[in-house]
Design a protein around this motif. Sequence first.
Motif, mmCIF file in Angstrom:
data_model
loop_
_atom_site.group_PDB
_atom_site.id
_atom_site.type_symbol
_atom_site.label_atom_id
_atom_site.label_comp_id
_atom_site.label_asym_id
_atom_site.label_seq_id
_atom_site.Cartn_x
_atom_site.Cartn_y
_atom_site.Cartn_z
ATOM 1 N N LYS A 1 31.963 28.393 26.982
ATOM 2 C CA LYS A 1 31.961 27.088 26.554
ATOM 3 C C LYS A 1 31.801 27.090 25.143
ATOM 4 O O LYS A 1 30.772 27.912 24.706
ATOM 5 N N MET A 2 32.706 26.628 24.316
ATOM 6 C CA MET A 2 32.517 26.449 22.985
ATOM 7 C C MET A 2 32.700 25.051 22.349
ATOM 8 O O MET A 2 33.750 24.450 23.010
ATOM 9 N N THR A 3 31.980 24.413 21.410
ATOM 10 C CA THR A 3 31.997 23.292 21.115
ATOM 11 C C THR A 3 33.337 22.963 20.208
ATOM 12 O O THR A 3 34.065 21.772 20.281
ATOM 13 N N GLY B 1 42.520 27.581 19.730
ATOM 14 C CA GLY B 1 41.502 28.440 20.392
ATOM 15 C C GLY B 1 40.982 29.257 19.377
ATOM 16 O O GLY B 1 41.675 29.408 18.220
ATOM 17 N N ALA B 2 40.082 29.928 19.884
ATOM 18 C CA ALA B 2 39.129 30.495 18.614
ATOM 19 C C ALA B 2 39.929 31.904 18.208
ATOM 20 O O ALA B 2 39.809 32.403 17.366
ATOM 21 N N LEU B 3 40.824 32.473 19.279
ATOM 22 C CA LEU B 3 41.787 33.587 19.110
ATOM 23 C C LEU B 3 43.142 33.347 18.919
ATOM 24 O O LEU B 3 43.919 34.209 19.555
ATOM 25 N N SER B 4 43.377 31.988 18.532
ATOM 26 C CA SER B 4 44.856 31.741 18.522
ATOM 27 C C SER B 4 45.846 32.397 17.659
ATOM 28 O O SER B 4 47.175 32.412 17.733
ATOM 29 N N ASP B 5 45.244 33.218 16.778
ATOM 30 C CA ASP B 5 46.115 33.937 15.765
ATOM 31 C C ASP B 5 46.056 35.405 16.264
ATOM 32 O O ASP B 5 46.479 36.190 15.255
#
Length: 383
Positions: free
Chosen positions: A355-357, A2-6
């Motif tokens: 939604k994010m590509t 995910g975009a915030l996985s860190d």
Amino acid sequence: MGALSDLRVLDLTQVLAGPYCTMLLADMGADVVKIERPGGDLMRSKQPFTEEDDPYGGYFQSVNRGKRSVELDFGDESDRADFLRLVEKADVVVENYRAGTMERFDLEYERLRERNPELIYASIRGFGDPRTGETDRQGRPAFDLIAQALGGVMEITGHPDGPPTKVGPGIGDLFAAVLHGMGILGALHHRERTGEGQYVDTAMYDSMVSMCERTVYQHSYTSDVPGREGNAHPTLFPYDAFEAWDGYLVVAAFSDGHWQSLCEAMNRPELVEEYPTGDDRLEDRERLRAEIESWMADKTMKTVLDKLDGLVPCAPVQDVSDVFADPHIHDRDMLVSVEQPGSDETVTIAGTPIKMTETPPEPGTRAPLLDEHHESVLREWNR
């Protein structure tokens, strides 16, 4: 990934505004650990349930998916020490207590910043925090209904001859939650550039004033105090709900082109010539509303929508069963099935509208049981 996985988030929130904010972060991959007071979030016990002995109901499930739970008592010295160790490894702490609550436990922002100078500390309250602007309302309890009433939402919602009315969804909580998430992401971007943490503060009352931006400029420009107009718009027409033979639909034909298409569908081309501009139509809106209602009265919604589809912005007024049946909602993954602990059933909750590509958000797993991840979180975060 995910975009915030860190991202590691300590979520001290309960009820709706805070949990919805941190749920959005969890959907985008953040490791959100819900720090719950003894007995857990107040909403764990709120209905609806699938079985009488469910460990939590639909309210809690809906906004706490994808999180982990650790139960801590801030009145206990050992639990406070565990919390401070987690703070050292956290990126964000989110809480929605009344102003001054964390200070009672010596766990306020300034104390936590000493342990982690890069920490983003984010509070979401009814009336904000004194650190960002002190007012006499701070410390008072606030819920969605309070925020909607104070912020002006209720005074412009409902019909002119009816009482002030709150908006159905808890927008006092939800809009503040979305703004709060945006503030947190902004603070994280600033930290990425500078290494500097900071305090992020969002007030529910402030958020409702922001949402009612139209009334603010109307009052400034005209000194008028906008009131209730039902489903109408104060400066646009047609922009309203109309009753067909078998239900209601909405029409937003306020542009000159859409107005012309609507009049052609009604077989009333003379109305285009008689009311060529938006101001003309607004001035005589009652007569024109009656014309549109008369045209729709003996037609089904489908007939009206078929005539207007693709030409005039329009839509049926749907209830939730209609939403469940709408192919668009399924194609957009806006209904998600999750496990309901203690039951063989799955339940449905709302999906994520973001939604994010490259890093598509995922609604994640079910909401956690109380203290379900105590050992695993303390072990993983303290390595």
